[in-house]
Design an enzyme around this catalytic site. Sequence first.
Site, short mmCIF file in Angstrom:
data_model
loop_
_atom_site.label_atom_id
_atom_site.label_comp_id
_atom_site.label_asym_id
_atom_site.label_seq_id
_atom_site.Cartn_x
_atom_site.Cartn_y
_atom_site.Cartn_z
N SER B 8 0.85 -1.19 0.00
CA SER B 8 0.00 0.00 0.00
C SER B 8 0.89 1.24 0.00
CB SER B 8 -0.90 0.02 1.23
OG SER B 8 -0.15 0.28 2.39
N CYS B 9 0.34 2.35 -0.51
CA CYS B 9 1.08 3.61 -0.52
C CYS B 9 0.08 4.75 -0.38
CB CYS B 9 1.88 3.75 -1.81
SG CYS B 9 0.87 3.82 -3.30
N PRO B 10 0.56 5.98 -0.11
CA PRO B 10 -0.35 7.07 0.22
C PRO B 10 -1.43 7.34 -0.83
CG PRO B 10 1.87 7.69 0.78
CD PRO B 10 1.97 6.38 0.07
N THR B 16 1.99 1.10 -4.85
CA THR B 16 1.33 -0.12 -4.40
C THR B 16 1.53 -1.25 -5.41
OG1 THR B 16 -0.34 1.22 -3.33
CG2 THR B 16 -0.90 -1.09 -3.72
#
Lengths: 148, 522
Positions: B8-10, B16
């Site tokens: 996951s990423c911001p 991601t």
Amino acid sequence: MSIITTDQVVLDLSATDRHEATRTLAQTLVTSGRVTDLEQFLTDVRKREEQMATGLPGGIGIPHARSAAVTEPSLVFGRTTGIDWGAEDGPATLIFLIAAPEGGGDDHLKILAALARKLMRREFRESLAQAADPAAVVDLVNKEVVGS
Amino acid sequence: MKFVGVTSCPTGIAHTYMAAEALEQAARDAGHEMEVETQGSAGSSPLKTETIASADAVIFAHDLEVKDKSRFAGKPTVDVGVKKAIADAPALIAQAVRLAEERAANPQAASAAGAGAGAAAGGGALVTKVDQGASVGTRIRQWLMTGVSYMIPFVAAGGILIALSFMLAQVAGGKKGAIGVTNYSLTDAAGLAKSYNLMTHFDPTSGMNWAGLLFVVGAASFGFLVPILSGFIAFGIADRPGIAPGIVGGSIAATMGTGFLGGIATGFIGGFIALFVSRWKVPKGVRGVMPVVVIPLISTLLTGAIMIIILGRPLKWLTDHLTDGLNNLGTNGAGLVLLGVVLGLMMGFDLGGPVNKVAYTFATTGLATVAASNGDAPQLRIMAAVMAAGMTPPLGMALATTVRKRLFTPAEQENGRAAWLLGASFISEGAIPFAAADPWRVIVSSMVGSGATGGLVILFNNTLRAPHGGIWVAPLIGNPFTYVLAVIIGTLITAAIVVGLKSMRSTTSVQATAAADQLVSA
């Protein structure tokens, strides 16, 4: 509509830093009407960039944002001789500016996700680095990402 | 091998997926199988329960909290930021292989590690238990737990060695052996015969000398408790720059006699000073010497100075009163039983959460303060009570799922089987899947059972010198038979209450949950 067109490919991108490069790439989206407010979009991209630089190993930069100023998911490709994008192993030569609308439709986001996966493949990166003209880049993206 | 992962990423539109691709490629290149769940914005298809169950290890490459993390509970886990997976996926795969092999070689120790000390198992890079972006309260707990998880191996080594040294001393030296053994050291101590100096006078034919050796090594390990606790709290906060100020500050705290309170204080102070200094914007020329000279110099000096000049005395006062209070409770039987009950309730309340960890930390650090004493010091009885109380919640759930299957969903029955082993090994977290599904019924029953067990262990005068291990450290428990009895009683109470409470609920809701479970797994 395709996420990338020949107008969204800049093979001889020249800029002093990543912000200027991003602006040049984003300008193509304003011209085609995919971004309504350049400053707003650049602010959103910059905000993302400040959280964590988007430079990646292998000479890649992927400035990106979800922004209210974007009307449809778009991709701009830029090729440079090297701009520092915050990656540890050196400057970026392949730049992908990814613009996603705030509440974007699933299908288009899936295309961006597929693109992100493709970027991790060396053959794909090499083909992009060697593409002769904008049409070749668009074909490549359409064939490898959209078609798959 | 088979691995699963979550990325996951911001923004959830690029990193991601790149991380997922990098991990899957690296796994394939190394001849393994891997499936990654991308928790991004293009929708994620959750991993199948069977896939997770058959995985040998888990890789989290995430900048956001992993969703439904409990699905992966107990698996060897590599936990890093998303960028790490993109930059060096093969290293993460190698680390996952190493963890999986360690687990296969030593399932018992590894499952304990999975519950409390997962961080310590990482072979390559040090790992924190900190989620960036979690709430302040969660992060404080995660910082503390990072420190505690690195401290546990020292507690385990020291506690067990000292316990063994007392056992051996009793055999070799008779009644006075256990007192004599504490005189051994590696220097010529004032007022003691030179023969107590093991460095110059070790006699391999003397049982007492061997007991003394165990004692000296164990005590050396205990000497690191506070510095390591402090150092890795600071590490959790500031990453690598936190280690020097944290460990040095913790060592000062230990020398000043401020105990674990001092260690926690220096951990936070050292961590935040290091974090602050490492964020200074400095010219390029200075940047190179920041991590090797400037950050350690400034942060270590400030942390030590703050401890010596400002915090040392009040913390020492507080620690002395805490220990005095405990000792007073120890001489006053009813008070100690009450303490056992309260600690038991805390252990059962959140099953590995902050309240549980406060009770547990209280017990383990108490263990450290009586390292050199023998017999039934109140701290040893408290450690015994806390461990027993932490064993009953999973055991109670296991028993309940065995005797009243229809009250539990198929997934819970599955968990129930694992809970036998988890409970017997003092891994309270084994009851979490039950508490998550039905909080108040499960927590009420686990608290009552744990409270009863905690009180009983004090009444039965059981003692324990090891900080962890459950039934596997039975030889180190004082009066093991009554101890087991106390655990069984608590288990029965917890199982009876949870069965009672769940029976009062209409059975349709269980069936509904079961149906929902099937839908999800289908």
